[in-house]
Design a protein around this motif. Structure first.
Motif, PDB file in Angstrom:
ATOM      1  N   ALA A 170       0.834  -1.203   0.000  1.00 33.64           N
ATOM      2  CA  ALA A 170       0.000   0.000   0.000  1.00 33.64           C
ATOM      3  C   ALA A 170       0.871   1.257   0.000  1.00 33.64           C
ATOM      4  CB  ALA A 170      -0.932  -0.017   1.208  1.00 33.64           C
ATOM      5  N   CYS A 171       1.962   1.244   0.787  1.00 37.02           N
ATOM      6  CA  CYS A 171       2.862   2.401   0.809  1.00 37.02           C
ATOM      7  C   CYS A 171       3.544   2.579  -0.547  1.00 37.02           C
ATOM      8  CB  CYS A 171       3.906   2.223   1.909  1.00 37.02           C
ATOM      9  SG  CYS A 171       3.231   2.333   3.586  1.00 37.02           S
ATOM     10  N   ALA A 172       3.969   1.467  -1.152  1.00 38.21           N
ATOM     11  CA  ALA A 172       4.575   1.547  -2.481  1.00 38.21           C
ATOM     12  C   ALA A 172       3.580   2.088  -3.494  1.00 38.21           C
ATOM     13  CB  ALA A 172       5.079   0.163  -2.904  1.00 38.21           C
ATOM     14  N   ASN A 173       2.330   1.670  -3.351  1.00 35.65           N
ATOM     15  CA  ASN A 173       1.292   2.154  -4.237  1.00 35.65           C
ATOM     16  C   ASN A 173       1.110   3.668  -4.081  1.00 35.65           C
ATOM     17  OD1 ASN A 173      -1.042   1.701  -6.040  1.00 35.65           O
ATOM     18  ND2 ASN A 173      -2.238   2.303  -4.245  1.00 35.65           N
TER      19      ASN A 173
ATOM     20  N   ALA B 134       3.041 -10.169  -4.736  1.00 41.84           N
ATOM     21  CA  ALA B 134       1.711 -10.716  -5.015  1.00 41.84           C
ATOM     22  C   ALA B 134       1.798 -12.082  -5.692  1.00 41.84           C
ATOM     23  CB  ALA B 134       0.922  -9.742  -5.892  1.00 41.84           C
ATOM     24  N   VAL B 135       2.687 -12.219  -6.676  1.00 42.68           N
ATOM     25  CA  VAL B 135       2.811 -13.495  -7.399  1.00 42.68           C
ATOM     26  C   VAL B 135       3.326 -14.587  -6.460  1.00 42.68           C
ATOM     27  CG1 VAL B 135       4.056 -14.693  -9.238  1.00 42.68           C
ATOM     28  CG2 VAL B 135       3.074 -12.434  -9.665  1.00 42.68           C
ATOM     29  N   ALA B 136       4.293 -14.248  -5.613  1.00 45.17           N
ATOM     30  CA  ALA B 136       4.797 -15.247  -4.659  1.00 45.17           C
ATOM     31  C   ALA B 136       3.692 -15.733  -3.738  1.00 45.17           C
ATOM     32  CB  ALA B 136       5.949 -14.648  -3.852  1.00 45.17           C
ATOM     33  N   ILE B 137       2.869 -14.807  -3.246  1.00 45.89           N
ATOM     34  CA  ILE B 137       1.754 -15.193  -2.369  1.00 45.89           C
ATOM     35  C   ILE B 137       0.746 -16.040  -3.129  1.00 45.89           C
ATOM     36  CG2 ILE B 137      -0.161 -14.316  -0.979  1.00 45.89           C
ATOM     37  CD1 ILE B 137       1.551 -11.904  -0.286  1.00 45.89           C
TER      38      ILE B 137
ATOM     39  N   ALA C  43      -1.339  -4.240  -5.956  1.00 44.90           N
ATOM     40  CA  ALA C  43      -0.339  -4.205  -7.025  1.00 44.90           C
ATOM     41  C   ALA C  43      -0.930  -3.645  -8.312  1.00 44.90           C
ATOM     42  CB  ALA C  43       0.230  -5.601  -7.260  1.00 44.90           C
ATOM     43  N   CYS C  44      -2.167  -4.011  -8.595  1.00 49.03           N
ATOM     44  CA  CYS C  44      -2.818  -3.491  -9.798  1.00 49.03           C
ATOM     45  C   CYS C  44      -3.039  -1.981  -9.695  1.00 49.03           C
ATOM     46  CB  CYS C  44      -4.153  -4.205 -10.020  1.00 49.03           C
ATOM     47  SG  CYS C  44      -3.954  -5.903 -10.592  1.00 49.03           S
TER      48      CYS C  44
ATOM     49  N   VAL D 219       6.643  -1.178  -8.869  1.00 50.57           N
ATOM     50  CA  VAL D 219       5.628  -2.039  -9.485  1.00 50.57           C
ATOM     51  C   VAL D 219       6.120  -3.488  -9.547  1.00 50.57           C
ATOM     52  CG1 VAL D 219       4.369  -2.541 -11.615  1.00 50.57           C
ATOM     53  CG2 VAL D 219       4.547  -0.190 -10.792  1.00 50.57           C
ATOM     54  N   ALA D 220       7.404  -3.655  -9.929  1.00 54.40           N
ATOM     55  CA  ALA D 220       7.957  -5.014  -9.972  1.00 54.40           C
ATOM     56  C   ALA D 220       7.943  -5.636  -8.589  1.00 54.40           C
ATOM     57  CB  ALA D 220       9.378  -4.977 -10.535  1.00 54.40           C
TER      58      ALA D 220
END
Length: 823
Positions: free
Chosen positions: A309-312, A445-448, A712-713, A438-439
């Motif tokens: 969320a912070c990265a977003n 997200a993909v790992a989870i 992530a989206c 973004v990466a």
């Protein structure tokens, strides 16, 4: 300054409602998920913390190292050790037996079930629990005393004013009348006594006759010790080996002793009650513990949701930075300093985070009951904890998400901005940061997602995996207490007469066994003698038809062959006689046979008792998928000579639904043993405890995967929106030079999805290592298939494509003339 910050935040909300809305939603969702999962992790870590003086309470465990089987630790211990422990260790202040049991009350032929404990008068002294009604020191002093939880008092009597009331309890068919002497004060938080509804003294007859009170190595239930100081735990541990040698050794003919050198196979361990929730994952005869790594992973998911969320927010703020460049330039021209602007922008970030924190608290209120329902844990919103953590989260999240955008915005040079024809983009460094964020978001997200897919596949596999017997059309009852052959025959006849029953049989072991006993057997093999410990089972006629095990070699027992009749209690105790037996595949392999057929006709010995192998069946898994199947020896009992002891009936049925058949069997049971409640269940229901914990925690990973992908989206959308604004002029030139809309769309999609591809490359090896480690804890497990990774990667690309498709199509379809006029 405060009014400036508020006006700036309000102005941004009016001008860019979509950006601000996504920012608020992402932060609120991240904060809400973080708080909800933090409450769950706190709940798991607080197990037994509410017990007064818990730092001085320990459980006595037994660890066996027996030939032929993996070392195993049991959460039960022999009660025979208690007087010796109190005698040899002055550090032990008190000790008690803790016998878990089930009580039932009967009214009009219907039973009401209560979870109960049989224990000593020192129960309240050891645990430090008080009574809301009654006197703790006297409540269990009388043999017919009964202490109730508040819940049980209301369930049994409809009121808490119950002191002196009498009630008849039915424990496994044995009736006894008790007088209510106290009402327990509830203990806060999760603890091993949380489900205890009734507490009664251990019957004197039971203490005189049960083997676990009389012999070393024979266990019933937990032994709890209260030490004088927490430091005494290590002091007692250091002397337990010598204690075992001193008291548990003896001649092999001594029934109370383990043998001349008990320390070679037997060990006593102290486990602090504060640690049992995590420790019990690898311990038998305990409520299934929780894997600490799984709980930590759940906490990590909550933390990563907040980080995402912070990265977003950083991405969204960076995307808006160019839109505010002229505002910064004008304000600097009018005299504003970089420090003043930095403080303003940081203030705006903290204000937005504060609003998101309030909304996140609402999400926490919504999510926590759902998480409690998914996990089966009594997790509630603890406002003392939440209100202490939330301000810290808001400040840290505000600083983390606002520092970089504030630095960029306050650093713009007025002359360069006002002279430029285009908005500043922050340079290559800012572009790399946005792509990296973004990466990183998609990598998490993909790992989870990959972990979620593997966990879901494993939990589904555990339910559906082959267990060595046919589960459909099978119902298993509860033990028929006693060893009365006439009663056992009447029960078989009553159940056999039920319409729809095709086969019925008795056995000792059953899915999720109540008890298991092992004996040592030797085989004089061609390469030298082999000694292993084998799980003991006794089965009756019809067992093969009921469970339908797979016969790998030899034959099954035949009631018409008298030599198939198994040993009686005297034969087993004295080690005499020669009998036919069937073993499982694990036993045949452990004994060294290259194939099951080579075991047929071979003889195993247990002292003077000889067991000739007539058949080998495939392993039947009655235990958790985490635990390895034990070597097993099976004897036959026709009830002609040897009665069963606490046999478990199992029924195969056809032509009727499971619910109807269970009801019919319960009625038939009541005609023979009306005083003993019955409950015929499918094997899956009996083994439910082995699956539900992993399934429920898998739901948390699913929730984390959905939230992570959603956030992530949002980050990817912000990057796409920013790029679309920045590249309008470039797109106009390309289209003027002949590029088609499809080529432009492909170019943009390639650029937008490049961080997603990098994320997948980073996520796959991390997820592979994590899931390989997790699956290693199961004896039965799925292979770590590439399909799980391909599904996650393909799904990530599909979701990312749909996220940026609107922006891509809009920019690709823009008219060149308008694009070239755009500034």
């Amino acid at each position: 300054m405060l009014s400036t910050i508020l006006r700036g935040a309000a102005r941004q909300a009016r001008r860019h409602p979509v950006y601000v809305g996504l920012d608020l939603l992402g932060l609120a969702l991240g904060i809400g998920v973080f708080l909800s999962l933090a409450l769950l992790v706190r709940h798991e870590y607080s197990f037994n913390a509410g017990l007064p003086g818990v730092e001085r309470l320990v459980r006595l465990d037994e660890r066996w190292t027996l030939p032929g089987v993996a070392p195993m630790e049991e959460g039960d211990a022999t009660y025979h050790a208690i007087p010796f422990l109190l005698q040899d260790f002055p550090e032990i202040e008190d000790a008690l037996h803790l016998v878990g049991t089930t009580f039932r009350t009967e009214q009009d032929g219907k039973f009401t079930k209560f979870d109960g404990i049989e224990t000593d008068a020192s129960f309240f002294r050891v645990f430090g629990i008080g009574l809301s009604r009654g006197v703790a020191g006297e409540a269990l002093a009388r043999p017919d005393g009964l202490v109730l939880s508040e819940k049980a008092a209301l369930k049994a009597f409809g009121t808490l004013d119950v002191l002196g009331r009498r009630i008849e309890l039915n424990r496994l068919g044995t009736r006894s009348v008790h007088v209510v002497t106290g009402i327990m004060t509830p203990v806060r938080g999760p603890n091993l006594l949380a489900n205890a509804e009734m507490v009664v003294p251990i019957p004197a007859e039971e203490a005189r006759t049960r083997p676990c009170f009389l012999y070393w190595g024979s266990s019933c239930d937990p032994v709890i010790l209260r030490l004088r100081k927490p430091e005494d735990i290590d002091a007692v541990r250091a002397r337990l080996r010598d204690f075992v040698i001193r008291h548990a050794s003896g001649a092999e003919s001594d029934p109370a002793a383990i043998g001349p050198h008990p320390e070679k196979i037997y060990e006593l361990r102290l486990v602090p009650l504060r640690q049992t929730n995590f420790y019990d994952v690898g311990v038998e005869n305990t409520d299934d513990g929780v894997d600490r790594n799984v709980v930590d992973a759940i906490g990590l998911i909550g933390f990563l949701a907040l980080v995402l969320a912070c990265a977003n927010t950083i991405n969204l703020a960076t995307a808006r930075a160019g839109l505010r460049a002229r505002e910064v330039a004008v304000r600097k021209t009018l005299g504003a300093t970089r420090r003043l602007l930095f403080v303003q922008f940081m203030g705006e970030a903290l204000f937005v985070t504060s609003v998101a924190g309030i909304v996140g608290l609402v999400f926490c209120e919504i999510l926590t009951p759902e998480i409690a329902s998914l996990t089966g844990e009594a997790v509630t919103v603890s406002y003392g904890f939440v209100l202490a953590v939330l301000p810290v989260v808001i400040v840290l999240a505000g600083l983390a998400s606002g520092f970089h955008p504030a630095t960029i915005l306050s650093g713009y040079r007025p002359a360069a901005v006002l002279a430029a024809a285009r908005m500043p983009s922050g340079g290559r460094g800012a572009a790399r940061l946005r792509n990296s964020l973004v990466a990183g978001q998609f990598a998490i997200a993909v790992a989870i997602v990959i972990c979620t897919l593997v966990i879901d596949r494993q939990t589904a596999f555990m339910r559906d995996a082959d267990r060595g017997y046919v589960k459909s059309g099978l119902l298993v009852g509860q033990p028929l207490r006693g060893n009365d052959p006439a009663l056992e025959r009447r029960m078989l006849d009553a159940l056999r007469s039920v319409p729809g029953v095709t086969a019925i049989a008795f056995g000792i072991l059953e899915p999720n066994p109540h008890s298991m006993s092992r004996s040592g057997y030797k085989y004089a093999g061609p390469n030298g003698p082999v000694e292993i410990q084998m799980l003991f089972d006794r089965v009756g006629p019809g067992y093969f038809e009921v469970y339908r095990p797979r016969l790998l070699a030899g034959r099954w027992f035949d009631p018409m062959r008298g030599q198939d009749e198994g040993p009686d209690a005297d034969n087993l105790r004295n080690g005499t006689g020669s009998f036919n037996a069937v073993v499982n595949a694990k036993a045949a392999a452990t004994l060294g046979f290259a194939s099951p057929g080579l075991a047929i006709g071979q003889v195993l010995t247990n002292d003077g008792l000889k067991a000739r192998i007539i058949g080998v069946v495939d392993d039947m898994r009655f235990v958790s998928p985490r635990d390895p199947v034990s070597p097993e020896i099976i004897y036959f009992d026709t009830l002609a000579r040897v009665p069963f002891v606490d046999p478990v009936p199992a029924v195969r049925f056809a032509g009727v639904t499971r619910a109807v058949m269970a009801e019919r069997l319960d009625r038939a049971w009541a005609t023979v043993r009306p005083e003993l409640a019955s409950s015929f269940q499918p094997a899956d229901e009996r083994m439910e405890d082995y699956f539900t914990g992993d399934e429920r925690r898998g739901h948390i990973f699913t929730l984390g995967a959905v939230v992570s992908l959603l956030i992530a989206c949002m980050g990817l959308y912000s990057l796409a929106a920013f790029s679309a604004i920045r590249r309008v002029h470039e797109i106009g030139i390309r289209k003027t030079l002949g590029a088609s809309g499809g080529q432009i769309a492909g170019l943009l999609l390639r650029d937008f999805l490049r961080p997603v591809a990098l994320a997948c490359v980073l996520a796959c090896p991390v997820a592979w290592v994590l899931m390989r480690s997790w699956l290693s804890g199961f004896d039965q497990r799925v292979p770590l298939s590439p399909l799980h990774f391909l599904i996650a990667v393909g799904g990530a690309f599909l979701i990312a494509t749909l996220t940026v498709l609107g922006q891509t199509i809009r920019v690709a379809r823009a008219e060149p003339a308008r694009a070239l006029r755009a500034q």
